[in-house]
Design a protein around this motif. Structure first.
Motif, PDB file in Angstrom:
ATOM      1  N   LYS A 149      -4.628  24.050 -48.282  1.00 28.79           N
ATOM      2  CA  LYS A 149      -5.258  25.308 -47.869  1.00 28.79           C
ATOM      3  C   LYS A 149      -5.099  25.405 -46.360  1.00 28.79           C
ATOM      4  CE  LYS A 149      -8.652  24.527 -51.423  1.00 28.79           C
ATOM      5  NZ  LYS A 149      -9.991  24.025 -51.664  1.00 28.79           N
ATOM      6  N   LEU A 150      -4.356  26.419 -45.916  1.00 33.84           N
ATOM      7  CA  LEU A 150      -4.107  26.604 -44.494  1.00 33.84           C
ATOM      8  C   LEU A 150      -4.703  27.916 -44.004  1.00 33.84           C
ATOM      9  CD1 LEU A 150      -0.314  25.650 -44.262  1.00 33.84           C
ATOM     10  CD2 LEU A 150      -2.287  24.235 -43.628  1.00 33.84           C
ATOM     11  N   VAL A 151      -5.187  27.908 -42.776  1.00 29.33           N
ATOM     12  CA  VAL A 151      -5.597  29.135 -42.117  1.00 29.33           C
ATOM     13  C   VAL A 151      -4.728  29.321 -40.881  1.00 29.33           C
ATOM     14  CG1 VAL A 151      -7.971  29.232 -42.955  1.00 29.33           C
ATOM     15  CG2 VAL A 151      -7.467  27.964 -40.867  1.00 29.33           C
ATOM     16  N   ALA A 152      -4.415  30.574 -40.597  1.00 29.41           N
ATOM     17  CA  ALA A 152      -3.756  30.940 -39.349  1.00 29.41           C
ATOM     18  C   ALA A 152      -4.843  31.480 -38.440  1.00 29.41           C
ATOM     19  CB  ALA A 152      -2.686  31.997 -39.596  1.00 29.41           C
ATOM     20  N   GLN A 168     -17.500  28.257 -52.984  1.00 32.44           N
ATOM     21  CA  GLN A 168     -17.240  27.643 -54.287  1.00 32.44           C
ATOM     22  C   GLN A 168     -15.748  27.638 -54.604  1.00 32.44           C
ATOM     23  OE1 GLN A 168     -19.628  29.732 -57.167  1.00 32.44           O
ATOM     24  NE2 GLN A 168     -21.510  29.363 -56.017  1.00 32.44           N
ATOM     25  N   ARG A 169     -15.046  28.681 -54.221  1.00 32.57           N
ATOM     26  CA  ARG A 169     -13.628  28.821 -54.508  1.00 32.57           C
ATOM     27  C   ARG A 169     -12.778  27.889 -53.648  1.00 32.57           C
ATOM     28  NH1 ARG A 169     -12.518  34.859 -54.367  1.00 32.57           N
ATOM     29  NH2 ARG A 169     -13.597  34.785 -56.333  1.00 32.57           N
ATOM     30  N   LEU A 170     -13.167  27.686 -52.404  1.00 29.14           N
ATOM     31  CA  LEU A 170     -12.311  27.004 -51.442  1.00 29.14           C
ATOM     32  C   LEU A 170     -12.716  25.586 -51.074  1.00 29.14           C
ATOM     33  CD1 LEU A 170     -11.672  29.944 -48.957  1.00 29.14           C
ATOM     34  CD2 LEU A 170     -10.150  29.089 -50.740  1.00 29.14           C
ATOM     35  N   MET A 171     -13.970  25.215 -51.287  1.00 28.45           N
ATOM     36  CA  MET A 171     -14.403  23.920 -50.776  1.00 28.45           C
ATOM     37  C   MET A 171     -13.958  22.714 -51.599  1.00 28.45           C
ATOM     38  SD  MET A 171     -15.443  24.582 -47.885  1.00 28.45           S
ATOM     39  CE  MET A 171     -15.842  22.926 -47.401  1.00 28.45           C
ATOM     40  N   PRO A 172     -13.758  22.804 -52.892  1.00 31.23           N
ATOM     41  CA  PRO A 172     -13.275  21.600 -53.574  1.00 31.23           C
ATOM     42  C   PRO A 172     -11.955  21.157 -52.939  1.00 31.23           C
ATOM     43  CG  PRO A 172     -13.936  23.250 -55.170  1.00 31.23           C
ATOM     44  CD  PRO A 172     -13.975  23.898 -53.815  1.00 31.23           C
ATOM     45  N   ARG A 206      -5.672  23.092 -41.370  1.00 36.76           N
ATOM     46  CA  ARG A 206      -6.126  22.936 -42.750  1.00 36.76           C
ATOM     47  C   ARG A 206      -7.504  23.589 -42.855  1.00 36.76           C
ATOM     48  NH1 ARG A 206      -4.557  19.611 -47.040  1.00 36.76           N
ATOM     49  NH2 ARG A 206      -6.171  19.496 -48.630  1.00 36.76           N
ATOM     50  N   PHE A 207      -7.709  24.377 -43.900  1.00 41.83           N
ATOM     51  CA  PHE A 207      -8.996  25.045 -44.102  1.00 41.83           C
ATOM     52  C   PHE A 207     -10.102  24.012 -44.178  1.00 41.83           C
ATOM     53  CE2 PHE A 207     -12.388  26.159 -47.001  1.00 41.83           C
ATOM     54  CZ  PHE A 207     -12.846  27.337 -46.450  1.00 41.83           C
ATOM     55  N   ASN A 208     -11.228  24.300 -43.498  1.00 38.49           N
ATOM     56  CA  ASN A 208     -12.440  23.496 -43.659  1.00 38.49           C
ATOM     57  C   ASN A 208     -13.655  24.401 -43.504  1.00 38.49           C
ATOM     58  OD1 ASN A 208     -13.435  23.434 -40.856  1.00 38.49           O
ATOM     59  ND2 ASN A 208     -11.580  22.232 -40.461  1.00 38.49           N
ATOM     60  N   GLU A 209     -14.811  23.821 -43.590  1.00 37.55           N
ATOM     61  CA  GLU A 209     -16.080  24.562 -43.594  1.00 37.55           C
ATOM     62  C   GLU A 209     -16.205  25.546 -42.430  1.00 37.55           C
ATOM     63  OE1 GLU A 209     -19.970  25.573 -44.930  1.00 37.55           O
ATOM     64  OE2 GLU A 209     -18.624  24.163 -45.921  1.00 37.55           O
ATOM     65  N   CYS A 210     -15.703  25.174 -41.259  1.00 35.88           N
ATOM     66  CA  CYS A 210     -15.860  26.057 -40.098  1.00 35.88           C
ATOM     67  C   CYS A 210     -15.052  27.350 -40.231  1.00 35.88           C
ATOM     68  CB  CYS A 210     -15.508  25.328 -38.805  1.00 35.88           C
ATOM     69  SG  CYS A 210     -13.759  25.047 -38.525  1.00 35.88           S
ATOM     70  N   GLY A 248      -9.030  31.277 -32.268  1.00 34.80           N
ATOM     71  CA  GLY A 248     -10.122  30.802 -33.099  1.00 34.80           C
ATOM     72  C   GLY A 248     -10.539  31.719 -34.229  1.00 34.80           C
ATOM     73  N   VAL A 249      -9.934  32.895 -34.332  1.00 39.72           N
ATOM     74  CA  VAL A 249     -10.281  33.863 -35.377  1.00 39.72           C
ATOM     75  C   VAL A 249      -9.280  33.741 -36.524  1.00 39.72           C
ATOM     76  CG1 VAL A 249     -10.533  36.325 -35.919  1.00 39.72           C
ATOM     77  CG2 VAL A 249     -11.308  35.442 -33.699  1.00 39.72           C
ATOM     78  N   VAL A 250      -9.782  33.686 -37.758  1.00 43.02           N
ATOM     79  CA  VAL A 250      -8.914  33.596 -38.932  1.00 43.02           C
ATOM     80  C   VAL A 250      -8.168  34.915 -39.104  1.00 43.02           C
ATOM     81  CG1 VAL A 250      -8.831  33.335 -41.445  1.00 43.02           C
ATOM     82  CG2 VAL A 250     -10.390  31.902 -40.095  1.00 43.02           C
ATOM     83  N   ILE A 251      -6.820  34.818 -39.097  1.00 38.74           N
ATOM     84  CA  ILE A 251      -5.991  36.014 -39.281  1.00 38.74           C
ATOM     85  C   ILE A 251      -5.065  35.875 -40.493  1.00 38.74           C
ATOM     86  CG2 ILE A 251      -6.083  36.721 -36.865  1.00 38.74           C
ATOM     87  CD1 ILE A 251      -3.241  35.466 -36.565  1.00 38.74           C
ATOM     88  N   GLY A 252      -5.133  34.717 -41.162  1.00 43.16           N
ATOM     89  CA  GLY A 252      -4.305  34.511 -42.343  1.00 43.16           C
ATOM     90  C   GLY A 252      -4.776  33.306 -43.120  1.00 43.16           C
ATOM     91  N   TYR A 253      -4.448  33.305 -44.395  1.00 39.98           N
ATOM     92  CA  TYR A 253      -4.819  32.191 -45.289  1.00 39.98           C
ATOM     93  C   TYR A 253      -3.688  31.987 -46.287  1.00 39.98           C
ATOM     94  CZ  TYR A 253      -6.878  29.522 -49.035  1.00 39.98           C
ATOM     95  OH  TYR A 253      -7.104  28.564 -49.986  1.00 39.98           O
ATOM     96  N   LEU A 254      -3.393  30.726 -46.577  1.00 39.40           N
ATOM     97  CA  LEU A 254      -2.428  30.391 -47.621  1.00 39.40           C
ATOM     98  C   LEU A 254      -2.968  29.221 -48.421  1.00 39.40           C
ATOM     99  CD1 LEU A 254       1.360  30.191 -47.571  1.00 39.40           C
ATOM    100  CD2 LEU A 254       0.067  28.219 -48.365  1.00 39.40           C
TER     101      LEU A 254
END
Length: 172
Positions: A58-61, A47-51, A12-16, A65-71
């Protein structure tokens, strides 16, 4: 032939993940495939993603440890549209065709079906993005419409498709 890479983790997407998502979308080759502007600051993405909301997934692939995708999957808040949601998906150019989009879509649609109880999931995609359209069709999305001259890309007007997936509820 699609390569399956088991070293892809979903979180799940977070601040890191903020700097990684910013870098993902700031790649001009990726920015031309989506409706985002290149060279955005991490503050704009914050601003777009933190609420946070339980109506939004919000998922990251990640690979090592490197972000290679977002949904992003968002259930609509209006009561008469509460059965529906929309998806936005991006995969780093170097990782396209390697199973990242498939893994993100499978996870998001599992949540949409089994946790959010969404009947309809919508998305839009550039009409010439055959790889993405193929991915969406694999998951049951169908084209519902064509938006002519919908956006500007590389100084030219481009069309997008409106696609949706309707979940079939089993009859008892």
């Amino acid at each position: 032939m699609l390569e399956h890479n088991p070293a892809i983790d979903l979180e799940r997407f977070n601040e890191c993940h903020l700097e990684g998502v910013t870098a993902l979308y700031n790649d001009p080759a990726l920015a031309r495939q989506v409706l985002q502007m290149p060279f955005q600051s991490s503050e704009i993405w914050r601003q777009r993603l933190m609420p946070d909301s339980e109506r939004v997934l919000k998922l990251v692939a990640l690979h090592q440890g490197v972000v290679i995708g977002y949904l992003g999957l968002e259930a609509f808040s209006r009561i008469r549209r509460s059965h529906a949601g929309s998806i936005g998906l991006s995969v780093a150019v170097a990782w396209q065709g390697k199973g990242v989009g498939t893994k993100l879509m499978a996870a998001a649609l599992d949540v949409a079906d089994n946790w959010m109880n969404l009947h309809r999931v919508e998305l839009s995609v550039y009409a010439d993005n055959e790889a993405a359209i193929g991915l969406y069709r694999k998951f049951g999305f169908e084209t519902e419409g064509l938006f002519r001259d919908y956006a500007v890309r590389d100084g030219q007007w481009v069309d997008t498709l409106s696609m949706a997936r309707l979940r079939q509820t089993p009859t008892v």
